[in-house]
Design a protein around this motif. Structure first.
Motif, PDB file in Angstrom:
ATOM      1  N   ARG A   1       1.074  -0.847  -0.223  1.00  0.00           N
ATOM      2  CA  ARG A   1       0.257   0.343   0.258  1.00  0.00           C
ATOM      3  C   ARG A   1       0.757   1.260   0.289  1.00  0.00           C
ATOM      4  O   ARG A   1       0.263   2.389  -0.751  1.00  0.00           O
ATOM      5  CB  ARG A   1      -1.238   0.061   0.912  1.00  0.00           C
ATOM      6  CG  ARG A   1      -1.769  -0.958   1.127  1.00  0.00           C
ATOM      7  CD  ARG A   1      -3.006  -0.964   2.376  1.00  0.00           C
ATOM      8  NE  ARG A   1      -3.666  -2.004   2.458  1.00  0.00           N
ATOM      9  CZ  ARG A   1      -4.958  -2.433   3.626  1.00  0.00           C
ATOM     10  NH1 ARG A   1      -4.512  -1.842   4.263  1.00  0.00           N
ATOM     11  NH2 ARG A   1      -5.798  -3.752   3.020  1.00  0.00           N
TER      12      ARG A   1
ATOM     13  N   LEU B   1       2.183   1.949  -3.747  1.00  0.00           N
ATOM     14  CA  LEU B   1       0.894   1.887  -4.237  1.00  0.00           C
ATOM     15  C   LEU B   1       1.035   3.749  -4.216  1.00  0.00           C
ATOM     16  O   LEU B   1       0.866   4.359  -5.359  1.00  0.00           O
ATOM     17  CB  LEU B   1      -0.161   1.682  -4.304  1.00  0.00           C
ATOM     18  CG  LEU B   1       0.120   0.291  -4.731  1.00  0.00           C
ATOM     19  CD1 LEU B   1      -1.417  -0.752  -4.575  1.00  0.00           C
ATOM     20  CD2 LEU B   1       0.205   0.319  -6.792  1.00  0.00           C
ATOM     21  N   GLY B   2       1.023   4.141  -3.042  1.00  0.00           N
ATOM     22  CA  GLY B   2       0.239   4.935  -2.412  1.00  0.00           C
ATOM     23  C   GLY B   2       1.802   6.670  -3.363  1.00  0.00           C
ATOM     24  O   GLY B   2       1.547   7.479  -4.084  1.00  0.00           O
TER      25      GLY B   2
ATOM     26  N   LEU C   1       3.875   5.554  -5.315  1.00  0.00           N
ATOM     27  CA  LEU C   1       3.856   5.863  -6.645  1.00  0.00           C
ATOM     28  C   LEU C   1       2.691   6.686  -7.569  1.00  0.00           C
ATOM     29  O   LEU C   1       2.479   7.446  -8.309  1.00  0.00           O
ATOM     30  CB  LEU C   1       3.805   3.977  -7.696  1.00  0.00           C
ATOM     31  CG  LEU C   1       3.478   3.910  -8.524  1.00  0.00           C
ATOM     32  CD1 LEU C   1       4.799   4.720  -9.767  1.00  0.00           C
ATOM     33  CD2 LEU C   1       3.172   2.153  -9.419  1.00  0.00           C
ATOM     34  N   GLY C   2       1.590   6.555  -6.425  1.00  0.00           N
ATOM     35  CA  GLY C   2       0.555   7.205  -7.410  1.00  0.00           C
ATOM     36  C   GLY C   2       0.216   8.260  -6.865  1.00  0.00           C
ATOM     37  O   GLY C   2       0.224  10.094  -8.089  1.00  0.00           O
TER      38      GLY C   2
ATOM     39  N   LEU D   1       3.101  10.523  -9.976  1.00  0.00           N
ATOM     40  CA  LEU D   1       2.421  10.047 -10.671  1.00  0.00           C
ATOM     41  C   LEU D   1       1.097  10.931 -11.166  1.00  0.00           C
ATOM     42  O   LEU D   1       1.514  11.836 -12.183  1.00  0.00           O
ATOM     43  CB  LEU D   1       1.812   8.566 -11.761  1.00  0.00           C
ATOM     44  CG  LEU D   1       2.704   8.077 -11.549  1.00  0.00           C
ATOM     45  CD1 LEU D   1       1.849   6.374 -11.805  1.00  0.00           C
ATOM     46  CD2 LEU D   1       3.383   7.618 -12.977  1.00  0.00           C
ATOM     47  N   PHE D   2       0.875  11.262 -10.218  1.00  0.00           N
ATOM     48  CA  PHE D   2       0.219  12.144 -10.051  1.00  0.00           C
ATOM     49  C   PHE D   2       0.659  14.445 -10.181  1.00  0.00           C
ATOM     50  O   PHE D   2       0.610  15.104 -10.704  1.00  0.00           O
ATOM     51  CB  PHE D   2      -0.644  12.623  -8.821  1.00  0.00           C
ATOM     52  CG  PHE D   2      -1.329  13.370  -8.839  1.00  0.00           C
ATOM     53  CD1 PHE D   2      -2.702  13.736  -9.608  1.00  0.00           C
ATOM     54  CD2 PHE D   2      -1.382  14.545  -8.003  1.00  0.00           C
ATOM     55  CE1 PHE D   2      -3.572  15.100  -9.218  1.00  0.00           C
ATOM     56  CE2 PHE D   2      -2.478  15.969  -7.115  1.00  0.00           C
ATOM     57  CZ  PHE D   2      -3.357  15.513  -8.015  1.00  0.00           C
TER      58      PHE D   2
ATOM     59  N   GLN E   1      -3.525  -6.921  -7.425  1.00  0.00           N
ATOM     60  CA  GLN E   1      -3.964  -6.166  -6.476  1.00  0.00           C
ATOM     61  C   GLN E   1      -5.402  -6.395  -6.030  1.00  0.00           C
ATOM     62  O   GLN E   1      -5.978  -6.300  -5.648  1.00  0.00           O
ATOM     63  CB  GLN E   1      -4.038  -4.629  -6.632  1.00  0.00           C
ATOM     64  CG  GLN E   1      -2.786  -4.073  -6.879  1.00  0.00           C
ATOM     65  CD  GLN E   1      -1.620  -4.279  -5.894  1.00  0.00           C
ATOM     66  OE1 GLN E   1      -2.093  -4.400  -4.589  1.00  0.00           O
ATOM     67  NE2 GLN E   1      -0.277  -5.244  -5.904  1.00  0.00           N
TER      68      GLN E   1
END
Length: 200
Positions: free
Chosen positions: A10, A13-14, A16-17, A20-21, A92
């Motif tokens: 998690r 993923l956070g 990476l997100g 990218l944002f 996931q």
């Protein structure tokens, strides 16, 4: 160990997100020329400062042109990265529970093998009238599992009636037997298709 892996997953993923944002937002700011319109500046190292800026400039595109290995290597690395990201995305999806914590009524939770509970639900579901085959997978948390049920129905089966019996009888029995307060379920129904047989 599994809980630690989920937490690390998690966090990754956070991050990476978030990255990218931030990257997408920065490119959007440059592409719409919002720095000039709204009168604010970007850090000196940021490459996208206006609509005319590109991700890869002329120097970057032609720097390794004489090296025959450069672009095949870049494409191969990007392809491997894409495959890894797709694998990660598919991973996931709900992971199967190996254990479910059940209420033993003596104050200490007992551990029930997740596959055993899946098998019990499958057997009871397949015993329902009109069900040709059942597949059950438990996902979620050990203290709050979710049942994913796929039923293959015979052509004569009544889907609404079968679904009602599955919820009222099979899933309710599994929930009560495991001492769970709730057993959220996602049910998918599909009709079995039999090939027509030729008769002499």
């Amino acid at each position: 160990m599994i809980l630690m892996l989920k937490a690390v997953n998690r966090v990754l993923l956070g991050l990476l997100g978030l990255g990218l944002f931030a990257l997408g937002g920065g490119v959007l700011l440059g592409g719409l020329d919002l720095q000039r319109r709204w009168d604010f500046g970007m850090p000196g190292w940021w490459p996208f400062r206006g609509p005319d800026d590109v991700v890869l400039g002329v120097e970057g595109r032609t720097r390794w042109r004489e090296e025959g290995w450069w672009w095949p290597t870049v494409i191969a690395v990007l392809a491997v990265l894409l495959v890894l990201l797709l694998w990660w995305l598919l991973a996931q999806r709900g992971q199967r529970l190996d254990r479910v914590l059940v209420n033993s009524e003596d104050g200490a939770p007992a551990r029930l093998n997740g596959r055993t509970l899946e098998n019990v639900i499958e057997e009871e579901a397949q015993a329902l009238d009109g069900v040709s085959h059942a597949h059950v997978r438990l996902t979620g948390r050990r203290t709050a599992p979710t049942a994913r049920v796929r039923l293959l129905l015979e052509p004569h089966a009544d889907p609404a009636r079968t679904l009602g019996r599955l919820i009222r009888e099979t899933l309710a029995h599994a929930r009560d037997s495991a001492g769970l307060d709730r057993l959220p379920s996602k049910v998918r129904l599909r009709e079995a298709r039999h090939r027509a047989r030729r008769t002499a």
